[in-house]
Design an enzyme around this catalytic site. Structure first.
Site, mmCIF file in Angstrom:
data_model
loop_
_atom_site.group_PDB
_atom_site.id
_atom_site.type_symbol
_atom_site.label_atom_id
_atom_site.label_comp_id
_atom_site.label_asym_id
_atom_site.label_seq_id
_atom_site.Cartn_x
_atom_site.Cartn_y
_atom_site.Cartn_z
ATOM 1 N N SER A 151 -1.297 6.053 0.569
ATOM 2 C CA SER A 151 -1.946 5.102 1.468
ATOM 3 C C SER A 151 -1.330 5.119 2.870
ATOM 4 O O SER A 151 -1.221 6.172 3.502
ATOM 5 C CB SER A 151 -1.877 3.698 0.832
ATOM 6 O OG SER A 151 -2.582 2.747 1.581
ATOM 7 N N ASP A 175 -12.563 5.041 -1.660
ATOM 8 C CA ASP A 175 -11.826 4.663 -2.869
ATOM 9 C C ASP A 175 -11.740 3.150 -3.051
ATOM 10 O O ASP A 175 -10.930 2.661 -3.831
ATOM 11 C CB ASP A 175 -10.423 5.283 -2.862
ATOM 12 C CG ASP A 175 -9.511 4.712 -1.785
ATOM 13 O OD1 ASP A 175 -9.921 3.794 -1.045
ATOM 14 O OD2 ASP A 175 -8.359 5.180 -1.668
ATOM 15 N N HIS A 186 -8.026 2.800 -5.145
ATOM 16 C CA HIS A 186 -6.979 3.104 -4.182
ATOM 17 C C HIS A 186 -5.568 3.085 -4.780
ATOM 18 O O HIS A 186 -4.746 3.955 -4.468
ATOM 19 C CB HIS A 186 -7.062 2.117 -3.025
ATOM 20 C CG HIS A 186 -6.136 2.426 -1.902
ATOM 21 N ND1 HIS A 186 -6.212 3.582 -1.162
ATOM 22 C CD2 HIS A 186 -5.076 1.723 -1.386
ATOM 23 C CE1 HIS A 186 -5.266 3.584 -0.238
ATOM 24 N NE2 HIS A 186 -4.562 2.483 -0.353
#
Length: 678
Positions: A287, A573, A628
């Protein structure tokens, strides 16, 4: 495979999850925008932000049913049973569970549905265990950089209200919830940052927890990195050849180095792992951590000042950069968070719950809180209209404005009076007057481009103007600018659409991310109507300042146009849209030699989201979820990372494109005002 000789099966070893019953995943065709076309809308809506609460409720009801059936349908242990097994009970409470509790639970499960898995998960199901049996073993040392909100934060110095929390988690862990419930305002002050320095408020010191325990679990059983760490341990990794490097994710990248020396520490740890093992390092990020790694690589390859590693540092020390679910080109959700304290997660809260949320933690309070975190400013969309404004990733069936803004206003919104600022000369009136002029300029039309939206936020600074430190540390230049007349600076290091990768011809970049989930891409806004119930109105003298003046139009939903609760959705996502995760990986770094001068090989692997309920992991999306955070436990992602780190059959880790990212990139690059400068 690379590295030491190993016995290779005749065909590629494919790791599959052992399940009872039918777990077949159907193939999904895709829209032109990359989303699953054959999945009904009502089924896709189950991936809404409240999925964890929904699943938790289902799990509690299911557990109650299991418990009831276990009481009715199984024999309770007699006293003779208990006496004969007294030694086992004394030695281990877990043996008691296995002897008496688990058999009853499993019998109850069989009575309900024989195809349901049991609560116990064996190591034979893990990709790491299976690859180890085939001969995979640790090779390249690993450095892990976690993502936004992943690292636990501890209180080291605080106000009187927090004295009892010394070295306790202010973020992450079960103690976080008790701190909020005990004194929410105290918690907010300690989790905030100083607006004028971007660092610690006076008298408060919150720091990242350290080690793998800082980010393996967020709170309770909610895992983040633990599954991947356990799989890496299966093939021989331990703290001697693998390090997780947590950090205070609230800070902007430059202040992470200035306050905590994080970039220096990351450099030193990588050099130590390289020297100790004799192998170059695999750098894994998730991320926001992917953006931090890209910034770090610009910093560390400077010869004088800054990192001081020299231009060949990456080539000498990094075998591969594995970018998992990376916010490479930022995330649109940072925009409404800084503008009005909102995002898709809050827009889904409606009715009485919305009023309760607004009363206790309203938009203004959220906006002011978020705006002091430098990290959110660094996550604003990068690449401007040449990438985001083309709209290639937005369904052609949507009548979203043709200029593809990040924000559009409901009709006639700009005709409303935003601010009434009177003639007083006090500071609040001056602030109101400055904001009035900015908003008037900002809302001249009913649509706002990415550039105009970001530029407004940088000038407004959530009411602080350009005195807000965190907003002044990043530049968001267009990739089509002429950089010969205005050279790139360290404010541009976070922006891969304008910054070339360092020279590292033998290094590889792997982009691993999920697709097939609706993800926020744009927003519909309306005026924040002044009402008696508005608790966040600032009033002084004859001045009235409604803050924030505009809010998301959560009453607007149109499934045909992919708009839900005022949020325009596209493929991704669930958190990071496809265009941010995939454009640079599948096109920018592959096709543009100015952004990748040494031709670093870039491999893109996409994982279609396949959700399933797992009794042993309630609240998560299952072993093939590419949501995610869930992607860190995805079976296929885990297998790929293990192959990269061990070198075992790594030749099988090649491009795997499931979305329309190639087509989207082509449309962007072929547009007269699109793409990145070549």
């Amino acid at each position: 495979p690379d590295g030491d000789p190993v016995v290779i099966p005749e065909s590629e070893p494919k790791i599959t999850m052992a399940h009872k019953g039918n777990n077949t995943h159907s193939n999904m065709s895709k829209h032109s925008n990359g989303t699953a076309k054959n999945v009904p809308q009502e089924k896709r809506n189950k991936n809404a932000p409240n999925i964890i609460l929904r699943k938790a409720a289902y799990f509690l009801l299911f557990a109650a049913a299991v418990y009831g059936i276990s009481l009715l349908g199984s024999r309770a242990p007699t006293m003779e049973d208990m006496e004969s097994d007294s030694k086992q009970l004394a030695n281990s409470a877990s043996e008691f569970m296995n002897l008496y509790i688990m058999p009853s639970v499993n019998r109850a499960l069989a009575a309900i549905n024989g195809s349901l898995p049991t609560l116990t998960e064996t190591e034979q199901n893990r990709p790491g265990y299976k690859l180890a049996q085939l001969g995979a073993k640790a090779k390249h040392p690993i450095a892990i950089v976690p993502g936004f909100t992943s690292s636990g934060l501890e209180m080291w110095q605080g106000e009187t209200c927090a004295k009892s929390l010394f070295r306790q988690r202010m973020w992450g862990g079960l103690n976080m919830a008790s701190s909020i419930l005990k004194d929410a305002d105290c918690w907010l002050r300690h989790m905030s940052l100083d607006p004028y320095t971007g660092m610690d408020p006076p008298g408060i010191k919150v720091r990242s927890a350290q080690g793998m325990g800082a980010a393996d679990y967020f709170a309770g059983p909610y895992w983040v990195w633990s599954k991947l760490i356990e799989n890496l341990a299966d093939v021989g990794y331990d703290p001697n050849n693998m390090e997780l490097l947590p950090y205070d994710w609230r800070l902007s990248f430059p202040l992470l180095e200035e306050r905590d020396g994080y970039l220096t520490a990351l450099k030193n740890h990588i050099e130590y792992l390289h020297k100790k093992t004799g192998e170059k390092v695999v750098l894994i990020s998730h991320s926001f951590g992917g953006g931090l790694v890209l910034y770090f690589l610009q910093w560390v390859t400077r010869s004088v000042g800054e990192g001081g590693g020299g231009k060949d540092w990456m080539e000498k020390h990094i075998h591969a950069f594995v970018n998992v679910a990376g916010t490479v080109l930022g995330v649109p959700k940072a925009f409404p968070a800084l503008l009005s304290g909102e995002m898709k997660d809050t827009s889904a809260v409606t009715g009485p719950m919305d009023k309760a949320l607004e009363y206790f933690f309203g938009r203004k309070k959220r906006k002011d809180f978020f705006s002091k975190w430098g990290s959110l400013w660094g996550m604003l969309p990068k690449g401007g209209s040449p990438i985001w404004g083309i709209g290639a990733d937005i369904s052609s069936s949507s009548d979203w404005p043709k200029d593809n803004p990040i924000m559009t206003l409901v009709p006639d919104a700009t005709e409303s009076i935003l601010l009434e600022c009177g003639s007083s000369a006090n500071d609040e009136a001056k602030q109101c007057d400055a904001a009035e002029h900015l908003f008037e300029k900002f809302l001249r039309s009913n649509s706002v481009s990415v550039e105009d939206g970001v530029e407004f936020l940088l000038q407004w600074g959530s009411g602080y103007g350009q005195e807000l430190a965190s907003s002044q540390l990043h530049s968001f230049r267009s990739p089509l600018e002429n950089f010969k007349t205005k050279k790139l600076t360290n404010k541009d290091w976070h922006n891969p659409s304008v910054m070339p990768l360092p020279d590292a011809p033998s290094t590889k970049i792997y982009c691993l991310y999920g697709v097939g989930r609706q993800t926020e891409r744009g927003y519909v806004y309306k005026m924040n109507e002044l009402g008696l119930e508005d608790k966040e109105t600032l009033a002084f003298g004859s001045n009235v300042y409604v803050d924030p003046p505009i809010i998301m139009a959560t009453n607007i939903t149109d499934q045909q146009k992919s708009i839900k609760n005022g949020v325009l959705l596209s493929d991704g996502d669930g958190t990071v849209p496809l265009i941010s995760q995939g454009y640079m990986c599948a096109s920018g770094w592959v096709e543009n030699p100015k952004l990748n001068p040494s031709r670093i090989k870039t491999i893109t692997r996409e994982y279609v989201h396949k959700e399933s309920f797992q009794l042993d992991d309630p609240g998560r999306g299952g072993p093939y979820s590419s949501e995610h955070v869930d992607i860190l436990g995805n079976i296929d992602t885990t297998e790929d990372i293990l192959k990269i780190a061990t070198g075992f059959y790594v030749s099988s880790v090649v491009d795997k494109i499931e979305s329309d990212i190639k087509k989207i990139s082509e449309q962007i690059n072929n547009h007269p005002q699109g793409g990145v400068k070549k």
